[in-house]
Design a protein around this motif. Structure first.
Motif, PDB file in Angstrom:
ATOM      1  N   SER A   5      -9.747 -11.019  12.752  1.00 22.68           N
ATOM      2  CA  SER A   5      -8.365 -11.345  13.010  1.00 22.68           C
ATOM      3  C   SER A   5      -7.489 -10.102  13.064  1.00 22.68           C
ATOM      4  O   SER A   5      -6.414 -10.146  13.628  1.00 22.68           O
ATOM      5  CB  SER A   5      -7.850 -12.281  11.928  1.00 22.68           C
ATOM      6  N   LEU A   6      -7.953  -9.005  12.468  1.00 26.66           N
ATOM      7  CA  LEU A   6      -7.144  -7.793  12.513  1.00 26.66           C
ATOM      8  C   LEU A   6      -7.490  -6.927  13.716  1.00 26.66           C
ATOM      9  O   LEU A   6      -6.887  -5.898  13.919  1.00 26.66           O
ATOM     10  CB  LEU A   6      -7.333  -6.981  11.236  1.00 26.66           C
ATOM     11  N   GLU A   7      -8.489  -7.308  14.456  1.00 27.79           N
ATOM     12  CA  GLU A   7      -8.873  -6.482  15.588  1.00 27.79           C
ATOM     13  C   GLU A   7      -8.021  -6.843  16.787  1.00 27.79           C
ATOM     14  O   GLU A   7      -7.823  -8.013  17.099  1.00 27.79           O
ATOM     15  CB  GLU A   7     -10.355  -6.702  15.917  1.00 27.79           C
ATOM     16  N   ARG A  42      -0.073 -12.006   7.344  1.00 31.00           N
ATOM     17  CA  ARG A  42      -0.310 -12.092   5.898  1.00 31.00           C
ATOM     18  C   ARG A  42      -1.307 -11.018   5.457  1.00 31.00           C
ATOM     19  O   ARG A  42      -1.121 -10.346   4.445  1.00 31.00           O
ATOM     20  CB  ARG A  42      -0.846 -13.478   5.576  1.00 31.00           C
ATOM     21  N   LEU A  43      -2.349 -10.841   6.245  1.00 28.14           N
ATOM     22  CA  LEU A  43      -3.343  -9.830   5.893  1.00 28.14           C
ATOM     23  C   LEU A  43      -2.741  -8.431   5.948  1.00 28.14           C
ATOM     24  O   LEU A  43      -3.022  -7.594   5.087  1.00 28.14           O
ATOM     25  CB  LEU A  43      -4.540  -9.921   6.836  1.00 28.14           C
ATOM     26  N   MET A  70      -0.709  -7.858   2.962  1.00 33.41           N
ATOM     27  CA  MET A  70      -1.555  -7.591   1.802  1.00 33.41           C
ATOM     28  C   MET A  70      -2.110  -6.176   1.844  1.00 33.41           C
ATOM     29  O   MET A  70      -2.221  -5.519   0.811  1.00 33.41           O
ATOM     30  CB  MET A  70      -2.704  -8.600   1.754  1.00 33.41           C
ATOM     31  N   LEU A  71      -2.466  -5.720   3.038  1.00 36.61           N
ATOM     32  CA  LEU A  71      -2.962  -4.345   3.170  1.00 36.61           C
ATOM     33  C   LEU A  71      -1.910  -3.347   2.716  1.00 36.61           C
ATOM     34  O   LEU A  71      -2.228  -2.345   2.085  1.00 36.61           O
ATOM     35  CB  LEU A  71      -3.323  -4.066   4.626  1.00 36.61           C
ATOM     36  N   LEU A  83       0.111  -3.753   0.442  1.00 36.23           N
ATOM     37  CA  LEU A  83       0.209  -3.765  -1.020  1.00 36.23           C
ATOM     38  C   LEU A  83      -0.829  -2.859  -1.663  1.00 36.23           C
ATOM     39  O   LEU A  83      -0.584  -2.271  -2.706  1.00 36.23           O
ATOM     40  CB  LEU A  83       0.027  -5.185  -1.550  1.00 36.23           C
ATOM     41  N   ILE A  84      -2.016  -2.799  -1.075  1.00 33.56           N
ATOM     42  CA  ILE A  84      -3.089  -2.036  -1.709  1.00 33.56           C
ATOM     43  C   ILE A  84      -3.350  -0.732  -0.993  1.00 33.56           C
ATOM     44  O   ILE A  84      -4.337  -0.078  -1.240  1.00 33.56           O
ATOM     45  CB  ILE A  84      -4.388  -2.858  -1.768  1.00 33.56           C
ATOM     46  N   GLY A  85      -2.445  -0.358  -0.119  1.00 39.67           N
ATOM     47  CA  GLY A  85      -2.682   0.845   0.663  1.00 39.67           C
ATOM     48  C   GLY A  85      -2.547   2.115  -0.147  1.00 39.67           C
ATOM     49  O   GLY A  85      -2.259   2.101  -1.341  1.00 39.67           O
ATOM     50  N   ARG A  86      -2.730   3.230   0.542  1.00 34.72           N
ATOM     51  CA  ARG A  86      -2.709   4.505  -0.148  1.00 34.72           C
ATOM     52  C   ARG A  86      -1.324   5.118  -0.208  1.00 34.72           C
ATOM     53  O   ARG A  86      -1.175   6.238  -0.649  1.00 34.72           O
ATOM     54  CB  ARG A  86      -3.619   5.487   0.567  1.00 34.72           C
ATOM     55  N   GLU A 146     -12.809  -8.258   6.144  1.00 35.52           N
ATOM     56  CA  GLU A 146     -11.395  -8.435   5.825  1.00 35.52           C
ATOM     57  C   GLU A 146     -11.151  -9.457   4.740  1.00 35.52           C
ATOM     58  O   GLU A 146     -10.074  -9.473   4.142  1.00 35.52           O
ATOM     59  CB  GLU A 146     -10.641  -8.902   7.064  1.00 35.52           C
ATOM     60  N   ARG A 147     -12.109 -10.309   4.484  1.00 34.41           N
ATOM     61  CA  ARG A 147     -11.917 -11.319   3.452  1.00 34.41           C
ATOM     62  C   ARG A 147     -11.800 -10.695   2.080  1.00 34.41           C
ATOM     63  O   ARG A 147     -11.456 -11.363   1.120  1.00 34.41           O
ATOM     64  CB  ARG A 147     -13.059 -12.335   3.477  1.00 34.41           C
ATOM     65  N   ILE A 196      -9.649  -8.442   1.398  1.00 32.85           N
ATOM     66  CA  ILE A 196      -8.264  -8.029   1.162  1.00 32.85           C
ATOM     67  C   ILE A 196      -7.551  -8.992   0.207  1.00 32.85           C
ATOM     68  O   ILE A 196      -6.940  -8.553  -0.766  1.00 32.85           O
ATOM     69  CB  ILE A 196      -7.528  -7.884   2.504  1.00 32.85           C
ATOM     70  N   PRO A 197      -7.619 -10.321   0.433  1.00 27.42           N
ATOM     71  CA  PRO A 197      -6.940 -11.215  -0.511  1.00 27.42           C
ATOM     72  C   PRO A 197      -7.503 -11.111  -1.932  1.00 27.42           C
ATOM     73  O   PRO A 197      -6.737 -11.161  -2.898  1.00 27.42           O
ATOM     74  CB  PRO A 197      -7.184 -12.606   0.081  1.00 27.42           C
ATOM     75  N   THR A 230      -8.822  -8.478  -3.355  1.00 25.66           N
ATOM     76  CA  THR A 230      -8.362  -7.221  -3.952  1.00 25.66           C
ATOM     77  C   THR A 230      -6.913  -7.328  -4.395  1.00 25.66           C
ATOM     78  O   THR A 230      -6.552  -6.928  -5.501  1.00 25.66           O
ATOM     79  CB  THR A 230      -8.523  -6.096  -2.915  1.00 25.66           C
ATOM     80  N   VAL A 231      -6.093  -7.914  -3.514  1.00 30.20           N
ATOM     81  CA  VAL A 231      -4.677  -8.072  -3.863  1.00 30.20           C
ATOM     82  C   VAL A 231      -4.527  -9.018  -5.045  1.00 30.20           C
ATOM     83  O   VAL A 231      -3.689  -8.808  -5.934  1.00 30.20           O
ATOM     84  CB  VAL A 231      -3.905  -8.565  -2.638  1.00 30.20           C
ATOM     85  N   GLN A 248      -5.194  -7.221  -8.182  1.00 31.80           N
ATOM     86  CA  GLN A 248      -4.095  -6.294  -8.473  1.00 31.80           C
ATOM     87  C   GLN A 248      -2.882  -7.045  -9.015  1.00 31.80           C
ATOM     88  O   GLN A 248      -2.229  -6.584  -9.949  1.00 31.80           O
ATOM     89  CB  GLN A 248      -3.714  -5.530  -7.201  1.00 31.80           C
ATOM     90  N   LYS A 281      -4.343  -0.936 -10.070  1.00 30.85           N
ATOM     91  CA  LYS A 281      -4.843  -0.791  -8.708  1.00 30.85           C
ATOM     92  C   LYS A 281      -6.356  -0.940  -8.688  1.00 30.85           C
ATOM     93  O   LYS A 281      -7.061  -0.217  -9.399  1.00 30.85           O
ATOM     94  CB  LYS A 281      -4.454   0.579  -8.161  1.00 30.85           C
ATOM     95  N   PRO A 282      -6.883  -1.854  -7.908  1.00 34.14           N
ATOM     96  CA  PRO A 282      -8.321  -2.086  -7.926  1.00 34.14           C
ATOM     97  C   PRO A 282      -9.092  -1.075  -7.076  1.00 34.14           C
ATOM     98  O   PRO A 282      -8.554  -0.458  -6.165  1.00 34.14           O
ATOM     99  CB  PRO A 282      -8.459  -3.491  -7.340  1.00 34.14           C
ATOM    100  N   LEU A 338       0.343 -18.910  -0.997  1.00 29.88           N
ATOM    101  CA  LEU A 338       0.100 -17.574  -0.479  1.00 29.88           C
ATOM    102  C   LEU A 338      -1.375 -17.213  -0.527  1.00 29.88           C
ATOM    103  O   LEU A 338      -1.838 -16.379   0.244  1.00 29.88           O
ATOM    104  CB  LEU A 338       0.924 -16.580  -1.311  1.00 29.88           C
TER     105      LEU A 338
END
Lengths: 182, 333
Positions: free
Chosen positions: A49-51, A69-70, A73-74, A76-79, B169-170, B172-173, B175-176, B179, B185-186, B270
């Motif tokens: 879905s991100l491609e 949404r993805l 979320m990215l 949130l956990i990004g660098r 990609e699954r 990502i949820p 990991t968040v 967190q 931070k994971p 969410l």
């Protein structure tokens, strides 16, 4: 900055995230075949879905709520830097900060040492009491040393809260019985 | 200042012995080579950020952590921790008394053993494995005021099977989710084994893991014990057989249990694909029963038959351990 500018800025940023992850797959628009059909709480995920495909229209119909949404979320956990910027303090403020910090460290150290001393005193008292009991009555000492192999705190035991409970005293309280499972 | 990172598939032991083997004409020589050449001129085969050697970064090394000018500065005492205060004021004396046994001696664990030297091949041979066990065990120190157990950290990790079967990609949820629940931070978690039935291969990113320490650990523990555990359906507690013999207790939470965390419960729409959690309490307790006693004092329930592994005698009688077997004073005859 208007809301429109903000949203467009975020959109550009999300596009960079997308294109970074899907850089290689953009050249060859390869979509992997699904192994199973998963239906997850009403949201149907599609593969990759991100491609994104290079040259595809993104203004309308290119984004789905799942994709957004993805991407959220990215982010949130990004660098990217999450810490606030460094404080700029004057020399006097730095001195104040250091003084307060050292004083607080001293307080903590004194508390810790007094706690350890108290614990040590308690331990020595236990030792002395056991020694004296052994001298006075070996039978009682043997009984005192006989302790169960598995010990537990009562299940009603709680970590104290900072405020009193809403119900100060429960007069109808009875001892809880945990289910015994073999 | 170079960061040496061993590449995958190479053994660290091989790299340490590379000094003796790097100059060779044999075809297998490259795999024994060190990542850094030791003969002038020195060429690094490992990439490192050369910019960190810039003189402007030298001051960063001299500024202490507590100074707000430091890039590592973090405000520490921002809130009191009631779990920590409870342990210091109440639990530590109680646990010391509960674990006390009179005139206790240090019990030596199972260690690697020397060869007796009857054979000339014993020279330079690796030490014999511990008796009765493949793994060396630590000594069990007497339970004093210095060895009162406490929870040092909590490890939380999740495994997302859909990252294998569907798409990476699954992750990502999941990991968040970790967190948001823990506030830490994971780090990505990789599969250690390949299981064909699960379509799982080795060294794939299949989840996330965090280690919670300090105030966040206390917050997570309090939330788990007071908010989540009482509301999990048919929850009996942690199994009494759980533990790694050395004072670390693990258990698992179902996705339904994970939904009860306030961070998830506040906005359940969410979170589409919630995965379960594996939670490990790392304690300084020397045996599992002591760790269970500590956790029960913090409100964690336990159920089932208890397992006693690596537990010394609690009767106060004299005991010795020979070749991995514990001998009590009465059983010597």
């Amino acid at each position: 900055m208007s809301l429109h500018q903000l949203s467009s800025m975020f959109w550009r940023r999300s596009q960079t995230i997308i294109s970074r992850t899907a850089f290689q797959s953009a050249a060859v628009s390869r979509i992997p075949q699904p192994l199973h059909n998963f239906e997850v709480s009403g949201v149907k995920f599609t593969h990759g879905s991100l491609e994104v495909t290079r040259g595809k229209r993104t203004k309308s119909g290119g984004s789905s709520p799942q994709k957004i949404r993805l991407v959220n979320m990215l982010s949130l956990i990004g660098r990217v830097r999450k810490a606030p910027y460094r404080l700029k303090l004057s020399y006097e403020d730095l001195l104040r900060h250091r003084t307060i910090h050292r004083a607080w460290q001293l307080v903590k150290r004194q508390e810790r040492e007094s706690r350890n001393t108290e614990l040590m005193t308690q331990y020595q008292k236990i030792q002395v009491a056991c020694d004296e009991l052994e001298k006075a009555s070996p039978e009682l000492f043997a009984q005192a040393m006989d302790k169960p192999k598995s010990l537990r705190f009562p299940p009603e035991y709680r970590i104290p809260t900072e405020t009193p409970p809403n119900v100060s005293w429960d007069s109808s309280w009875k001892k809880a019985t945990l289910p015994q499972v073999k | 200042m170079a960061f040496f990172k061993p590449s995958f598939g190479t053994d660290l032991r091989r790299q340490s012995t590379a000094f003796f083997q790097c100059r060779s004409l044999h075809s297998s020589a490259p795999q024994f080579k060190s990542p850094v050449s030791i003969v002038h001129p020195v060429h690094h085969r490992v990439r490192y950020k050369k910019s960190i050697l810039h003189p402007k970064y030298q001051t960063l090394l001299t500024i202490p952590k507590w100074d707000p000018r430091s890039h590592l500065f973090k405000p520490q005492a921002v809130q009191p921790s009631r779990v920590k205060t409870h342990w210091e004021t109440t639990l530590a004396p109680d646990l010391m008394l509960a674990n006390y046994s009179h005139n206790e001696l240090k019990l030596r664990g199972r260690k690697h053993q020397e060869w007796d030297g009857s054979s000339p091949y014993h020279v330079n041979r690796p030490l014999r494995s511990p008796a009765g066990n493949a793994m060396a065990t630590p000594d069990i120190l007497p339970r004093t005021f210095r060895t009162v157990p406490f929870v040092t950290s909590i490890w939380v990790n999740t495994f997302n099977h859909r990252a294998v079967t569907e798409h990476a990609e699954r992750n990502i949820p999941s990991t968040v989710m970790i967190q948001q629940i823990t506030g830490v931070k994971p780090a990505p978690a990789y599969s250690g084994v390949s299981i064909m039935q699960w379509r799982l291969r080795k060294e794939r990113n299949v989840g996330a893991v965090v280690e919670i320490k300090g105030a966040k650990k206390d917050q997570f523990l309090a939330t788990l014990v007071e908010v989540v555990m009482p509301r999990v359906k048919d929850f009996q507690g942690i199994a009494n057989s759980s533990g790694d013999k050395f004072g670390n207790i693990s258990f698992g939470l179902d996705p339904e249990g994970v939904r009860l965390f306030p961070e998830i419960e506040g906005n359940p729409d969410l979170w589409s694909g919630i995965t379960g959690l594996n939670i490990t309490f790392v304690t300084t307790a020397q045996t599992d029963p002591e760790a269970r006693l500590l956790l029960s004092s913090l409100g964690v329930p336990f159920y089932g038959r208890e397992r006693f592994h690596n537990v010394p005698n609690l009767d106060g009688t004299k005991q010795t351990r020979k070749k991995g077997v514990v001998y009590y004073e009465n059983s010597q005859e």
